[in-house]
Design an enzyme around this catalytic site. Structure first.
Site, PDB file in Angstrom:
ATOM      1  N   CYS A  48       0.813  -1.220   0.000  1.00 40.12           N
ATOM      2  CA  CYS A  48       0.000   0.000   0.000  1.00 40.12           C
ATOM      3  C   CYS A  48       0.845   1.269   0.000  1.00 40.12           C
ATOM      4  O   CYS A  48       0.484   2.271  -0.626  1.00 40.12           O
ATOM      5  CB  CYS A  48      -0.920   0.019   1.219  1.00 40.12           C
ATOM      6  SG  CYS A  48      -1.923  -1.461   1.424  1.00 40.12           S
ATOM      7  N   ASP A  80      -2.671  -3.255   7.471  1.00 41.34           N
ATOM      8  CA  ASP A  80      -3.817  -4.012   7.960  1.00 41.34           C
ATOM      9  C   ASP A  80      -3.844  -5.414   7.365  1.00 41.34           C
ATOM     10  O   ASP A  80      -4.158  -6.389   8.057  1.00 41.34           O
ATOM     11  CB  ASP A  80      -5.114  -3.285   7.594  1.00 41.34           C
ATOM     12  CG  ASP A  80      -5.379  -2.095   8.500  1.00 41.34           C
ATOM     13  OD1 ASP A  80      -4.405  -1.415   8.862  1.00 41.34           O
ATOM     14  OD2 ASP A  80      -6.546  -1.848   8.824  1.00 41.34           O
ATOM     15  N   CYS A 121      -2.070   2.875   3.160  1.00 42.91           N
ATOM     16  CA  CYS A 121      -2.887   1.927   3.911  1.00 42.91           C
ATOM     17  C   CYS A 121      -3.855   2.644   4.860  1.00 42.91           C
ATOM     18  O   CYS A 121      -3.692   3.816   5.186  1.00 42.91           O
ATOM     19  CB  CYS A 121      -2.010   0.937   4.673  1.00 42.91           C
ATOM     20  SG  CYS A 121      -2.895  -0.544   5.245  1.00 42.91           S
ATOM     21  N   ASP A 122      -4.811   1.881   5.328  1.00 43.51           N
ATOM     22  CA  ASP A 122      -6.063   2.385   5.864  1.00 43.51           C
ATOM     23  C   ASP A 122      -5.968   3.570   6.828  1.00 43.51           C
ATOM     24  O   ASP A 122      -6.643   4.580   6.657  1.00 43.51           O
ATOM     25  CB  ASP A 122      -6.810   1.257   6.585  1.00 43.51           C
ATOM     26  CG  ASP A 122      -7.164   0.121   5.654  1.00 43.51           C
ATOM     27  OD1 ASP A 122      -6.769   0.165   4.484  1.00 43.51           O
ATOM     28  OD2 ASP A 122      -7.828  -0.824   6.104  1.00 43.51           O
ATOM     29  N   LYS A 123      -5.167   3.453   7.878  1.00 44.82           N
ATOM     30  CA  LYS A 123      -5.233   4.458   8.947  1.00 44.82           C
ATOM     31  C   LYS A 123      -4.451   5.723   8.619  1.00 44.82           C
ATOM     32  O   LYS A 123      -4.641   6.760   9.261  1.00 44.82           O
ATOM     33  CB  LYS A 123      -4.721   3.867  10.270  1.00 44.82           C
ATOM     34  CG  LYS A 123      -5.425   2.579  10.670  1.00 44.82           C
ATOM     35  CD  LYS A 123      -6.934   2.691  10.602  1.00 44.82           C
ATOM     36  CE  LYS A 123      -7.614   1.369  10.813  1.00 44.82           C
ATOM     37  NZ  LYS A 123      -7.409   0.370   9.737  1.00 44.82           N
ATOM     38  N   CYS A 193      -5.240  -2.127  -1.156  1.00 48.83           N
ATOM     39  CA  CYS A 193      -6.164  -3.214  -1.479  1.00 48.83           C
ATOM     40  C   CYS A 193      -7.268  -2.748  -2.423  1.00 48.83           C
ATOM     41  O   CYS A 193      -7.826  -1.669  -2.267  1.00 48.83           O
ATOM     42  CB  CYS A 193      -6.764  -3.783  -0.202  1.00 48.83           C
ATOM     43  SG  CYS A 193      -5.526  -4.512   0.901  1.00 48.83           S
ATOM     44  N   GLU A 442      -9.811  -5.737  13.466  1.00 48.17           N
ATOM     45  CA  GLU A 442     -10.770  -6.105  12.436  1.00 48.17           C
ATOM     46  C   GLU A 442     -10.912  -7.621  12.380  1.00 48.17           C
ATOM     47  O   GLU A 442      -9.951  -8.349  12.636  1.00 48.17           O
ATOM     48  CB  GLU A 442     -10.318  -5.579  11.074  1.00 48.17           C
ATOM     49  CG  GLU A 442     -10.265  -4.067  11.010  1.00 48.17           C
ATOM     50  CD  GLU A 442      -9.741  -3.532   9.688  1.00 48.17           C
ATOM     51  OE1 GLU A 442      -9.858  -2.322   9.473  1.00 48.17           O
ATOM     52  OE2 GLU A 442      -9.213  -4.327   8.890  1.00 48.17           O
ATOM     53  N   SER A 468     -12.977  -5.277   8.606  1.00 42.68           N
ATOM     54  CA  SER A 468     -12.260  -4.806   7.430  1.00 42.68           C
ATOM     55  C   SER A 468     -13.258  -4.353   6.385  1.00 42.68           C
ATOM     56  O   SER A 468     -14.400  -4.831   6.325  1.00 42.68           O
ATOM     57  CB  SER A 468     -11.408  -5.942   6.868  1.00 42.68           C
ATOM     58  OG  SER A 468     -10.985  -5.656   5.558  1.00 42.68           O
TER      59      SER A 468
END
Length: 557
Positions: A48, A80, A121-123, A193, A442, A468
């Protein structure tokens, strides 16, 4: 013009600071330029973010071309996908706070005039918006882009397929060799992702909040257009500094509602609820969790995107991107106009976009994927402060069954892996909340295994943790109060009958919990010291965004 960076560069008293800056490469003319941060979340621990160091090169070039002086910082990022289902997943949500704090400290500590934040990535994405909302200085969020689809030689793959293949292998539905093919083919290179999972969800959120220029975040990581967009983003930052376009002018109730509408219409990740509540709080905008339920009930799903649909982020980009979603929403009168970081209005940005003829990714409102959005906010015996139902991928709005209680994600996965869950079960996973985990892990390993076993439509899963963006099924997370704080989920026992009704917004248990509560003692913290312990002591309720930056006695309980 007067600049924030004048505090460290102007006047005789700042000679020592200038001396040190000269050692870093600054020359006399540079001290008159706005000094702006290129804040990176680069790491090669995961696809990511692994390309963000290279993406920073055209960003810096754009800043210099527009008359600015770029300075570089970097923060952590937790993958993640790599930590999912493991102990390290506890660090993921914690990292959101650390990244936001890092941005604030680096930028304010050096009195910088603006910042562009490179995220993956996510955060890292909500952290960027949270920091901008706190500091309220000109800033741009630049998403590194989605990964391209993988393949097993026959069909497109994403990381979601790998998690589901694990469940299929556990049920003897595929061989170990077939699992190996999916594993090796799913992730072909750089990028986050590929479905409308949390990273792409929050990248779209940055666009509709106005913090990212329209279309930029849609460009996949490896596309040549990404470098050109990064250069323009650097130029855009300098224009925002010059014209003092500030985050709190962009993050408003209107833009937050627009964002929730766009995410609802694309069946996006429930993590957006947690993150948008946090962003609103940092921007001092009143924004309640019930708004997500209100908008979801009124907004059909028009984006046919994974995990519940057919297509990936690359397909959305080729169809017309976030602007296409915005155009459909605008035409239906479902969003309102507002400012963006570019200086043009949201509607002006949308109107400048085009739809690819024949595309099938984003449908019209008269023929939607689903008539109702994928978010539900429920209350009741089990969640007095609320919880979040994720409805992506199925149409069921009610569930009724006996509880199967697990004290952790690992306990549950061990049973699921051995095909120990039955149709009709209501799986309860507790002690995974923001404080109890800590870190609110998650549950993708569990939900994907259930998908792989063909059970996802026949069980419900309830947790004080979260899910997730790749999870789907009848899943309910963010249960508040959490078990560690004595929430009712702590007192559920095997066999208790749980009733869930999304239409009436109720989640209840047919059991007298009061006697159980009297005999309950809080579990010992999983971590007695260190960053995890500090987070557990500070973090607030998931129903308020699970923030650490506000004292409990004001708004959190």
């Amino acid at each position: 013009m007067s600049k924030l960076s004048d505090h460290i560069t102007k006047g005789p008293a700042r000679a020592p600071a200038r001396a040190m800056l000269r050692a870093c490469g600054m020359e006399t003319p540079d001290f008159d330029k706005p000094m702006v941060a290129v804040f990176n979340t680069w790491t090669n621990m995961g696809p990511c973010n692994m390309h963000l160091d290279k993406l920073a090169i055209p960003v810096r070039a754009g800043i210099r071309a527009a008359g600015g002086y770029p300075v570089d910082f970097n923060s952590i990022a937790i993958s993640d996908g790599i930590t999912m289902g493991a102990e390290g997943m506890r660090a993921s949500l914690m990292s959101r706070e650390v990244i936001a704090d890092s941005i604030e400290l680096a930028v304010k500590g050096h009195s910088l005039d603006g910042v562009i934040i490179l995220v993956g990535c996510d955060k890292t994405i909500p952290a960027a918006a949270m920091a901008l909302a706190r500091m309220n200085i000109p800033g741009v969020v630049l998403y590194g882009g989605s990964i391209m689809p993988g393949t097993d030689g026959e069909k497109d793959l994403s990381i979601q397929d790998v998690f589901e293949a694990v469940g299929a292998f556990a049920s003897d539905l595929i061989s170990e060799d077939e699992l190996d093919v999916v594993e090796k083919g799913a992730c072909p290179g750089a990028g986050a992702c590929g479905g409308q999972f949390t990273a792409n969800t929050m990248a779209m959120a940055m666009t509709f909040l106005g913090l990212s220029p329209m279309g930029t975040n849609d460009i996949p990581a490896i596309c040549d257009e990404k470098n050109e967009a990064a250069f323009k983003a650097g130029e855009l930052l300098m224009d925002a500094v010059k014209n003092q376009r500030l985050p709190r002018q962009l993050i408003t109730e209107t833009s937050l509602r627009n964002t929730v509408t766009a995410l609802t219409a694309t069946q996006a990740s429930t993590n957006a609820i947690l993150h948008l509540l946090a962003i609103a709080r940092e921007a001092d905008v009143e924004f309640d969790i019930d708004i997500f339920d209100e908008i979801s009930r009124a907004t059909p799903v028009i984006g046919d995107l994974k995990p519940g649909g057919q297509y990936l982020a690359k397909d959305l980009y080729e169809a017309g991107g976030s602007a296409l979603v915005g155009k459909k929403l605008k035409q239906a009168g479902r969003i309102k106009d507002g400012p963006t970081i570019t200086g043009r209005s949201m509607f002006a940005e949308i109107d400048a976009s085009t739809e690819t003829p024949g595309q099938k990714v984003v449908l019209d409102f008269d023929a939607p994927v689903k008539s109702r959005g994928g978010y539900g906010i429920l209350y009741g015996d089990l969640a007095p402060e609320g919880c979040v139902a994720k409805l992506a991928g199925h149409g069921a709005l009610q569930f009724f069954g006996p509880a199967r209680v697990f004290e952790s994600e690992e306990d549950c996965f061990a049973v699921v892996e051995k095909n120990g869950v039955q149709k009709g079960d209501v799986i309860i996973i507790r002690n995974e909340g923001p404080a109890g985990g800590p870190g609110m892990r998650e549950m993708l390993a569990v939900t994907a295994a259930l998908v792989g076993q063909g059970l996802i439509d026949d069980v419900a899963l309830i947790t004080d943790g979260r899910f997730s963006g790749a999870s789907y099924g009848f899943v309910i997370g963010h249960v508040a109060p959490e078990a560690a704080h004595g929430g009712p989920i702590a007192f559920i026992e095997d066999g208790d009958i749980i009733s869930i009704d999304v239409e009436t917004r109720q989640i209840n248990v047919a059991a007298d919990l009061e006697p159980r509560a009297k005999n309950w003692t809080p579990p010992k913290p999983n971590y007695p010291s260190g960053a995890y312990a500090k987070y557990a002591a500070m973090v607030g309720s998931a129903s308020k965004g699970a923030l650490t930056s506000f004292p409990f006695d004001k708004k959190d309980t």
